[in-house]
Design a protein around this motif. Structure first.
Motif, PDB file in Angstrom:
ATOM      1  N   TRP A 206     -12.398  13.688  -9.194  1.00 28.29           N
ATOM      2  CA  TRP A 206     -11.418  12.925  -8.430  1.00 28.29           C
ATOM      3  C   TRP A 206     -11.810  11.447  -8.429  1.00 28.29           C
ATOM      4  O   TRP A 206     -12.986  11.116  -8.293  1.00 28.29           O
ATOM      5  N   PRO A 207     -10.850  10.541  -8.572  1.00 30.12           N
ATOM      6  CA  PRO A 207     -11.196   9.118  -8.497  1.00 30.12           C
ATOM      7  C   PRO A 207     -11.574   8.711  -7.081  1.00 30.12           C
ATOM      8  O   PRO A 207     -11.177   9.352  -6.102  1.00 30.12           O
ATOM      9  N   THR A 208     -12.344   7.640  -6.984  1.00 30.95           N
ATOM     10  CA  THR A 208     -12.716   7.094  -5.678  1.00 30.95           C
ATOM     11  C   THR A 208     -11.463   6.638  -4.937  1.00 30.95           C
ATOM     12  O   THR A 208     -10.620   5.941  -5.505  1.00 30.95           O
ATOM     13  N   PRO A 209     -11.279   7.015  -3.674  1.00 31.76           N
ATOM     14  CA  PRO A 209     -10.078   6.609  -2.936  1.00 31.76           C
ATOM     15  C   PRO A 209      -9.985   5.092  -2.785  1.00 31.76           C
ATOM     16  O   PRO A 209     -10.996   4.378  -2.815  1.00 31.76           O
ATOM     17  N   LEU A 210      -8.781   4.613  -2.622  1.00 29.04           N
ATOM     18  CA  LEU A 210      -8.551   3.194  -2.352  1.00 29.04           C
ATOM     19  C   LEU A 210      -9.125   2.834  -0.985  1.00 29.04           C
ATOM     20  O   LEU A 210      -8.979   3.593  -0.026  1.00 29.04           O
ATOM     21  N   ALA A 211      -9.734   1.675  -0.882  1.00 29.60           N
ATOM     22  CA  ALA A 211     -10.360   1.262   0.376  1.00 29.60           C
ATOM     23  C   ALA A 211      -9.349   1.128   1.500  1.00 29.60           C
ATOM     24  O   ALA A 211      -9.669   1.336   2.671  1.00 29.60           O
ATOM     25  N   TRP A 212      -8.101   0.796   1.145  1.00 32.38           N
ATOM     26  CA  TRP A 212      -7.063   0.556   2.151  1.00 32.38           C
ATOM     27  C   TRP A 212      -6.156   1.770   2.379  1.00 32.38           C
ATOM     28  O   TRP A 212      -5.228   1.720   3.178  1.00 32.38           O
ATOM     29  N   LEU A 213      -6.429   2.888   1.688  1.00 27.90           N
ATOM     30  CA  LEU A 213      -5.653   4.115   1.906  1.00 27.90           C
ATOM     31  C   LEU A 213      -6.579   5.322   1.709  1.00 27.90           C
ATOM     32  O   LEU A 213      -6.431   6.094   0.773  1.00 27.90           O
ATOM     33  N   ARG A 214      -7.526   5.467   2.613  1.00 31.03           N
ATOM     34  CA  ARG A 214      -8.473   6.573   2.532  1.00 31.03           C
ATOM     35  C   ARG A 214      -7.840   7.884   2.956  1.00 31.03           C
ATOM     36  O   ARG A 214      -8.145   8.940   2.419  1.00 31.03           O
ATOM     37  N   ASP A 215      -6.935   7.815   3.939  1.00 27.88           N
ATOM     38  CA  ASP A 215      -6.195   8.981   4.388  1.00 27.88           C
ATOM     39  C   ASP A 215      -4.965   8.491   5.143  1.00 27.88           C
ATOM     40  O   ASP A 215      -4.686   7.286   5.179  1.00 27.88           O
ATOM     41  N   SER A 216      -4.236   9.404   5.747  1.00 27.58           N
ATOM     42  CA  SER A 216      -2.955   9.049   6.370  1.00 27.58           C
ATOM     43  C   SER A 216      -3.087   8.106   7.558  1.00 27.58           C
ATOM     44  O   SER A 216      -2.100   7.481   7.958  1.00 27.58           O
ATOM     45  N   ARG A 217      -4.276   7.963   8.110  1.00 30.62           N
ATOM     46  CA  ARG A 217      -4.455   7.025   9.220  1.00 30.62           C
ATOM     47  C   ARG A 217      -4.299   5.572   8.777  1.00 30.62           C
ATOM     48  O   ARG A 217      -4.132   4.685   9.610  1.00 30.62           O
ATOM     49  N   ASP A 218      -4.345   5.350   7.460  1.00 30.26           N
ATOM     50  CA  ASP A 218      -4.252   3.984   6.934  1.00 30.26           C
ATOM     51  C   ASP A 218      -2.821   3.561   6.601  1.00 30.26           C
ATOM     52  O   ASP A 218      -2.619   2.473   6.047  1.00 30.26           O
ATOM     53  N   PHE A 219      -1.830   4.373   6.928  1.00 33.10           N
ATOM     54  CA  PHE A 219      -0.450   4.002   6.616  1.00 33.10           C
ATOM     55  C   PHE A 219      -0.022   2.675   7.244  1.00 33.10           C
ATOM     56  O   PHE A 219       0.778   1.939   6.648  1.00 33.10           O
ATOM     57  N   PRO A 220      -0.514   2.304   8.432  1.00 29.43           N
ATOM     58  CA  PRO A 220      -0.158   0.976   8.952  1.00 29.43           C
ATOM     59  C   PRO A 220      -0.552  -0.161   8.013  1.00 29.43           C
ATOM     60  O   PRO A 220       0.089  -1.225   8.036  1.00 29.43           O
ATOM     61  N   ASN A 221      -1.573   0.040   7.174  1.00 28.22           N
ATOM     62  CA  ASN A 221      -1.931  -0.997   6.195  1.00 28.22           C
ATOM     63  C   ASN A 221      -0.786  -1.257   5.224  1.00 28.22           C
ATOM     64  O   ASN A 221      -0.538  -2.403   4.820  1.00 28.22           O
ATOM     65  N   LEU A 222      -0.091  -0.202   4.832  1.00 26.07           N
ATOM     66  CA  LEU A 222       1.043  -0.359   3.918  1.00 26.07           C
ATOM     67  C   LEU A 222       2.161  -1.177   4.565  1.00 26.07           C
ATOM     68  O   LEU A 222       2.776  -2.037   3.909  1.00 26.07           O
ATOM     69  N   ILE A 223       2.413  -0.910   5.818  1.00 25.08           N
ATOM     70  CA  ILE A 223       3.459  -1.662   6.524  1.00 25.08           C
ATOM     71  C   ILE A 223       3.122  -3.149   6.539  1.00 25.08           C
ATOM     72  O   ILE A 223       3.970  -3.999   6.212  1.00 25.08           O
ATOM     73  N   GLU A 224       1.902  -3.469   6.872  1.00 27.25           N
ATOM     74  CA  GLU A 224       1.492  -4.878   6.907  1.00 27.25           C
ATOM     75  C   GLU A 224       1.474  -5.481   5.507  1.00 27.25           C
ATOM     76  O   GLU A 224       1.822  -6.653   5.321  1.00 27.25           O
ATOM     77  N   GLY A 225       1.098  -4.703   4.511  1.00 29.47           N
ATOM     78  CA  GLY A 225       1.090  -5.200   3.141  1.00 29.47           C
ATOM     79  C   GLY A 225       2.483  -5.544   2.645  1.00 29.47           C
ATOM     80  O   GLY A 225       2.679  -6.570   1.966  1.00 29.47           O
ATOM     81  N   LEU A 226       3.452  -4.708   2.969  1.00 27.05           N
ATOM     82  CA  LEU A 226       4.838  -4.979   2.566  1.00 27.05           C
ATOM     83  C   LEU A 226       5.382  -6.218   3.277  1.00 27.05           C
ATOM     84  O   LEU A 226       6.080  -7.037   2.675  1.00 27.05           O
ATOM     85  N   ARG A 227       5.049  -6.356   4.540  1.00 23.97           N
ATOM     86  CA  ARG A 227       5.443  -7.572   5.256  1.00 23.97           C
ATOM     87  C   ARG A 227       4.800  -8.803   4.622  1.00 23.97           C
ATOM     88  O   ARG A 227       5.429  -9.852   4.493  1.00 23.97           O
ATOM     89  N   GLY A 228       3.552  -8.635   4.181  1.00 27.82           N
ATOM     90  CA  GLY A 228       2.806  -9.759   3.632  1.00 27.82           C
ATOM     91  C   GLY A 228       3.365 -10.299   2.324  1.00 27.82           C
ATOM     92  O   GLY A 228       3.125 -11.468   1.991  1.00 27.82           O
ATOM     93  N   VAL A 229       4.084  -9.452   1.552  1.00 26.53           N
ATOM     94  CA  VAL A 229       4.660  -9.943   0.292  1.00 26.53           C
ATOM     95  C   VAL A 229       6.119 -10.365   0.453  1.00 26.53           C
ATOM     96  O   VAL A 229       6.791 -10.643  -0.532  1.00 26.53           O
ATOM     97  N   GLY A 230       6.589 -10.422   1.699  1.00 23.71           N
ATOM     98  CA  GLY A 230       7.891 -11.025   1.952  1.00 23.71           C
ATOM     99  C   GLY A 230       9.051 -10.097   2.214  1.00 23.71           C
ATOM    100  O   GLY A 230      10.188 -10.556   2.351  1.00 23.71           O
ATOM    101  N   PHE A 231       8.807  -8.797   2.315  1.00 22.69           N
ATOM    102  CA  PHE A 231       9.911  -7.895   2.630  1.00 22.69           C
ATOM    103  C   PHE A 231      10.358  -8.100   4.073  1.00 22.69           C
ATOM    104  O   PHE A 231       9.538  -8.251   4.980  1.00 22.69           O
TER     105      PHE A 231
END
Length: 331
Positions: free
Chosen positions: A275-300
């Motif tokens: 298995w590949p090493t997990p992404l630092a910002w999405l280790r498991d489902s508790r990190d989903f808020p990171n995705l929300i902030e990331g999408l906001r950060g690129v202008g959505f």
């Protein structure tokens, strides 16, 4: 914000269900099978029935789009089931309706290899949708089972889109322009998915990403932003392909099934077989808020973020997973 993950295949446990709820995940498309037969698929469904009973305070089944909101209102995670291959129906078109009635909402026509229905993305030649495949597509449309072409070849995918009267999805992959993995999709395919009113779920599996496990959240969200320009933001969702706590034996089953005596490493290699090493910002489902902030950060805009994070998945199920009116059912 309503949040839907369009693909996970984890070693399911109460801990993982609690992580989903902690991360604000309202529904997950859970892989039921890869190469299992009809009989084995029924056993996997039985296992999920036991989970729904044992963890009734955390999870509930999703059989139609409206169940996702019901789960959210109840403070539970909705689980909708999908097959990553057509093996559950074997060579029997009647099994499409049977499986849909039992709760299988989504089915891929292939898993990397040539199947009875279509051609996978790992074959040297893509012969397109087969005669049987045409019949199965028609039946999937009729009963409201969503067609998923995540592991299919280009010609087969384009054929399926042309033949289907309902939207076709790619639940977990990325643009090949971002990273040229065999599993990622050309702009031609992505445009066709948008034109059929389908959906692309962006994968967070490191083998599908530029720089692999070192891909940053910013790079991932910028990929989504560029794809929005190509497909329209209403056709985008998340399909992380998270495979938490799974042993290597499961990875071997996914890649080899029963079809190969020799080890097939899929997107890995003999020197990188696990298995590949997990992404630092999405280790498991508790990190989903990171995705929300990331999408906001690129202008959505906020409404666009809400669509990508879950509303677009719900809308897709509303238009693709509702059975046609007047279906005959066994009493």
């Amino acid at each position: 914000m309503l949040t839907v993950d369009g693909l996970q295949y984890s070693n399911w446990s109460r801990e993982i269900f609690e992580q989903m709820r902690e991360g604000g995940v309202d529904a997950v498309h859970a892989t039921l099978v890869y190469h299992e037969t009809t009989r084995e698929t029924l056993s996997r469904m039985g296992e999920w029935n036991r989970r729904f009973e044992e963890h009734a305070d955390l999870i509930m089944p999703v059989r139609q789009a409206s169940d996702i909101e019901r789960a959210r209102q109840a403070g539970k995670v909705g689980i909708f089931l999908g097959a990553q291959n057509c093996s559950p129906i074997e060579d029997d078109v009647d099994m499409v309706e049977v499986m849909r009635d039992l709760g299988l909402l989504i089915m891929q026509l292939t898993y990397n290899n040539q199947s009875l229905l279509a051609c996978g993305c790992y074959e040297a030649e893509d012969s397109g949708i087969t005669r049987f495949g045409r019949q199965v597509i028609r039946e999937m449309n009729r009963v409201g089972m969503v067609i998923d072409m995540s592991h299919s070849g280009e010609r087969s995918t384009l054929d399926a889109i042309e033949l289907s009267s309902r939207p076709v999805i790619i639940s977990h992959a990325n643009p090949a322009s971002f990273h040229p993995a065999k599993r990622n999709k050309s702009d031609r395919v992505l445009k066709a998915i948008a034109e059929c009113n389908g959906l692309l779920g962006f994968s967070a599996y490191p083998f599908h990403l530029r720089n692999g496990s070192d891909c940053t959240l910013s790079e991932y969200c910028e990929m989504i932003a560029r794809t929005a320009d190509l497909m329209g933001v209403e056709h985008l969702g998340i399909g992380t392909d998270l495979c938490q706590n799974q042993p290597t034996s499961i990875l071997d089953w996914m890649r080899n099934g029963r079809w190969s005596k020799e080890m097939d490493y899929g997107e890995g290699s003999a020197t990188n077989a696990g298995w590949p090493t997990p992404l630092a910002w999405l280790r498991d489902s508790r990190d989903f808020p990171n995705l929300i902030e990331g999408l906001r950060g690129v202008g959505f805009a906020e409404q666009e973020v809400a669509g990508i994070m879950g509303r677009n998945w719900v809308a897709l199920l509303e238009r693709a997973a509702a059975p046609e009116q007047g279906l005959n059912r066994v009493a």
